[in-house]
Design an enzyme around this catalytic site. Structure first.
Site, mmCIF file in Angstrom:
data_model
loop_
_atom_site.group_PDB
_atom_site.id
_atom_site.type_symbol
_atom_site.label_atom_id
_atom_site.label_comp_id
_atom_site.label_asym_id
_atom_site.label_seq_id
_atom_site.Cartn_x
_atom_site.Cartn_y
_atom_site.Cartn_z
ATOM 1 N N TYR A 197 -20.867 16.941 105.416
ATOM 2 C CA TYR A 197 -21.963 16.028 105.106
ATOM 3 C C TYR A 197 -23.205 16.841 104.728
ATOM 4 C CZ TYR A 197 -24.373 11.769 104.618
ATOM 5 O OH TYR A 197 -25.101 10.760 104.055
ATOM 6 N N ARG A 212 -29.595 7.238 93.794
ATOM 7 C CA ARG A 212 -30.527 8.061 94.578
ATOM 8 C C ARG A 212 -29.725 8.778 95.654
ATOM 9 N NH1 ARG A 212 -32.367 7.291 99.817
ATOM 10 N NH2 ARG A 212 -30.608 8.661 99.744
ATOM 11 N N LYS A 250 -19.554 9.847 104.133
ATOM 12 C CA LYS A 250 -20.003 8.901 105.169
ATOM 13 C C LYS A 250 -18.803 8.323 105.910
ATOM 14 C CE LYS A 250 -24.427 8.465 105.237
ATOM 15 N NZ LYS A 250 -25.706 7.831 105.397
ATOM 16 N N GLU A 288 -25.260 2.163 100.142
ATOM 17 C CA GLU A 288 -25.642 3.548 100.371
ATOM 18 C C GLU A 288 -26.233 4.174 99.112
ATOM 19 O OE1 GLU A 288 -25.111 5.070 103.328
ATOM 20 O OE2 GLU A 288 -25.977 6.921 102.576
ATOM 21 N N ASP A 289 -27.383 4.802 99.251
ATOM 22 C CA ASP A 289 -27.962 5.597 98.170
ATOM 23 C C ASP A 289 -28.098 4.858 96.831
ATOM 24 O OD1 ASP A 289 -28.341 7.517 100.040
ATOM 25 O OD2 ASP A 289 -27.077 9.056 99.133
ATOM 26 N N ASP A 314 -27.822 1.498 104.935
ATOM 27 C CA ASP A 314 -28.007 2.594 105.881
ATOM 28 C C ASP A 314 -29.325 3.325 105.661
ATOM 29 O OD1 ASP A 314 -27.131 4.221 107.970
ATOM 30 O OD2 ASP A 314 -26.641 5.778 106.516
ATOM 31 N N ASP A 315 -29.726 3.478 104.398
ATOM 32 C CA ASP A 315 -30.955 4.239 104.117
ATOM 33 C C ASP A 315 -32.174 3.522 104.675
ATOM 34 O OD1 ASP A 315 -29.557 6.202 102.455
ATOM 35 O OD2 ASP A 315 -29.210 4.454 101.187
ATOM 36 N N ASN A 357 -33.507 14.876 103.188
ATOM 37 C CA ASN A 357 -32.247 15.597 103.006
ATOM 38 C C ASN A 357 -32.087 15.986 101.540
ATOM 39 O OD1 ASN A 357 -31.374 15.238 105.682
ATOM 40 N ND2 ASN A 357 -30.673 13.168 105.204
#
Ligand code: NAD
Length: 547
Positions: free
Chosen positions: A99, A152, A170, A241-242, A264-265, A404
């Site tokens: 990860y 993203r 993930k 996600e993202d 999640d973000d 990150n």
């Protein structure tokens, strides 16, 4: 020989090439006889522990982290049981490889390192028949989908279809950290194109060669996918996600009360960051209600964190308006103030009635925050003067550089401790090594949502919850903060060590499932021993017997 005999003869070959059932050199003599594998493997039978040693040796011998990532992914493609055994038994060493930060480098190189298919691609040209295409997925028992459109990826921007590394990574963490069975995990790349010209010009790029679809055509394609996924895998949990923040907030608003889903973000990051602040209160002896947060970055992660912080204060009895006033944001346009000309919807509620400022240091000096939270993806944006000022204002300044991967962190652990003369309560999104300052060793906590989403997903799955609610994230946050030991705090660490992440996830799952049961979000009654059921559900990487 007829076909039936042939297929019995070759059943073992299929098992050998099926990563879920393969045992490699650990097939016992009895397995080998039962599966007709004799002669197809070297004669010596190894135990799983011996195989693990071999893998660790190979991983450590590789010259770079990306080479280690590739080795581990190819192990996952050959033998998932061994892969998870290695990851789970060595989580602190393996997590940065499978990860963040290495997965970021892997996504940036995805088209060049692509070897074997993993995960599922939904593209604009599947429109109208996504349900049929989904039948191609080999496992019929998916319980959780992680879906991205690659816009993203971490703090790395638009990586288009190369973002596939993220849902894959993930979901590996769902298995390693919360015991969701690998066959129940479905990584999805929702490929609607990319606006990354470099990728579009790269002949090896794997995704659609088009600019991103937006608006109605994006929405209707996603609707079609979600409907198809829910019909094919009833009750499936969908984690967004993202996605870029042009879509992330509105998709969450659109779907959160209709299907079992979360982002999640926004929500996972909110819960993990809040948990770090709650744990920091155990070091400073202060109250949550006394905190003043200054965020660098007003995107998904920043706003999600502020919303969760506000929810925690409201739970303690403060009004929403007062709670929001404890949060200030600084983004590309400076301080987020109400006199800005245009303010995106997701930021509106945090626009403050204060004079505008364009210098972050000045904002720190004026607003005197107790905590600064970096969620901007901008390395070096917490410079020496900012940390020194924080240390002047606060006895124990809270400095969270949460962006990150590691290369994007707003400051390093070393900088935070050195510039604050060892007084910072520091956490980062990607791991940093411990730092010796004076005669104390400081252990930076990893404020990463890996402490939250696996447990939330596990709780929702075990309870059969129809929704994932904010209340669940708040409960997850409190549960995580409680699991930080006095020993962790003494070392300045506001998160438990990763080696305890499965226990953390099980306890979070318990809280989440109880909310589902108590709020009528599931068709089931709460079991007599919920914790036992959670533990029973959790996958262990143990080989099957074939004899
Ligand atoms: P986003 O694109 O939604 O938001 C980024 C924000 O940063 C925007 O508000 C933007 O205006 C602001 N920004 C960019 N450059 C800036 C600058 N020079 N000065 C001030 N503000 C600036 O992204 P996001 O989803 O909010 O993620 C942001 C970062 O947080 C990423 O690096 C991501 O990896 C990280 N993140 C960490 C975790 C975790 O668990 N630690 C979870 C989610 C996201």
């Amino acid at each position: 020989m007829n076909d039936e005999n042939l297929s019995t003869m070759h059943r073992g070959v299929k098992v050998l090439h099926d990563p879920i059932r393969n045992k490699g050199t650990a097939f016992t003599e009895a397995d080998r006889r039962a599966l007709n594998l004799t002669g197809l493997l070297p004669p010596r039978v190894h135990s799983a522990a011996e195989q693990e040693l071999r893998v660790l040796g190979n991983v450590r011998d590789k010259p770079t982290d990306l080479a280690r990532y590739l080795y581990l992914i190819s192990l996952q493609d050959r033998n998932e049981t061994l892969f998870y055994r290695v990851v789970m038994n060595n989580i602190e060493e393996m997590m940065p490889l499978i990860y963040t930060p290495t997965v970021g480098a892997a996504c940036q190189e995805f088209q060049h390192i692509y070897r074997r298919p993993r995960g599922f691609y939904v593209c604009s040209n599947n429109r109208g028949h996504i349900k049929k295409v989904l039948q191609n997925w080999p496992h019929k028992n998916a319980r959780i989908i992680v879906i991205t459109d690659g816009e993203r990826i971490l703090g790395l921007g638009d990586l288009g279809a190369d973002g596939m590394g993220i849902p894959i990574g993930k979901l590996s963490l769902y298995t390693a950290c919360a015991g969701i069975h690998p066959t129940e995990c479905l990584p999805v790349m929702f490929d609607v194109g990319t606006n990354n010209e470099e990728l579009l010009n790269d002949p090896l790029y794997n995704g659609l060669e088009q600019h991103r679809e937006r608006g109605e055509s994006f929405d209707s394609l996603l609707d079609e996918f979600i409907e198809a996924a829910r019909e094919t895998f009833p009750g499936v949990l969908i984690q967004f996600e993202d996605f870029g923040n042009i879509n992330a907030f509105r998709l969450l608003d659109k779907y959160r009360d209709k299907i079992c889903c979360f982002n999640d973000d926004i929500q996972g990051t909110g819960a993990v960051a809040l948990s770090g602040i709650i744990a920091a209160m155990r070091i400073t002896g202060e109250k949550l209600a006394d905190q003043r947060l200054l965020f660098l970055g007003a995107g998904e992660a920043g706003i999600g964190t502020a919303d969760t912080f506000v929810a925690a204060l409201v739970e303690e009895g403060m009004s929403v308006e007062d709670a929001r006033k404890r949060c200030c944001f600084f983004d590309t346009e400076g301080l987020l103030t109400s006199n800005r000309e245009r303010i995106a919807d997701h930021k509106q509620r945090f626009a403050r009635d204060i004079p505008p400022m364009n210098d972050f240091l000045e904002a720190v000096k004026t607003l005197k925050p107790t905590a600064i939270l970096g969620l901007s993806g901008q390395p070096g944006s917490f410079p020496k003067e900012v940390i020194e000022t924080m240390a002047k204002i606060n006895k124990r300044p809270i400095i969270f550089a949460l962006s990150n991967p590691t290369s994007k962190a707003e400051c390093t652990a070393e900088e935070a401790y050195r510039w604050s003369k060892g007084r910072a309560i520091f956490a980062s999104g990607s791991p940093f090594s411990e730092v010796k300052y004076g005669n104390k060793t400081h252990v930076p906590g990893q404020g990463n949502n890996v402490y939250i989403f696996p447990g939330v997903g596990l709780g929702a799955i075990v309870s059969g919850s129809r929704r994932v609610t904010n209340e669940m994230f708040l409960a997850a946050s409190h549960s995580l903060a409680k699991q930080v030991s006095e020993f962790d705090l003494e070392q300045g660490c506001v998160y438990p060590p990763l080696s305890r992440v499965r226990e953390v996830s099980a306890k979070i799952a318990y809280e989440v499932a109880m909310i589902a049961f108590n709020n009528g979000l599931t068709d089931r009654e709460a079991p007599e021993d919920l914790m036992a059921e959670i533990r029973e559900y959790m996958y262990q990487p143990v080989y099957p017997h074939y004899a």
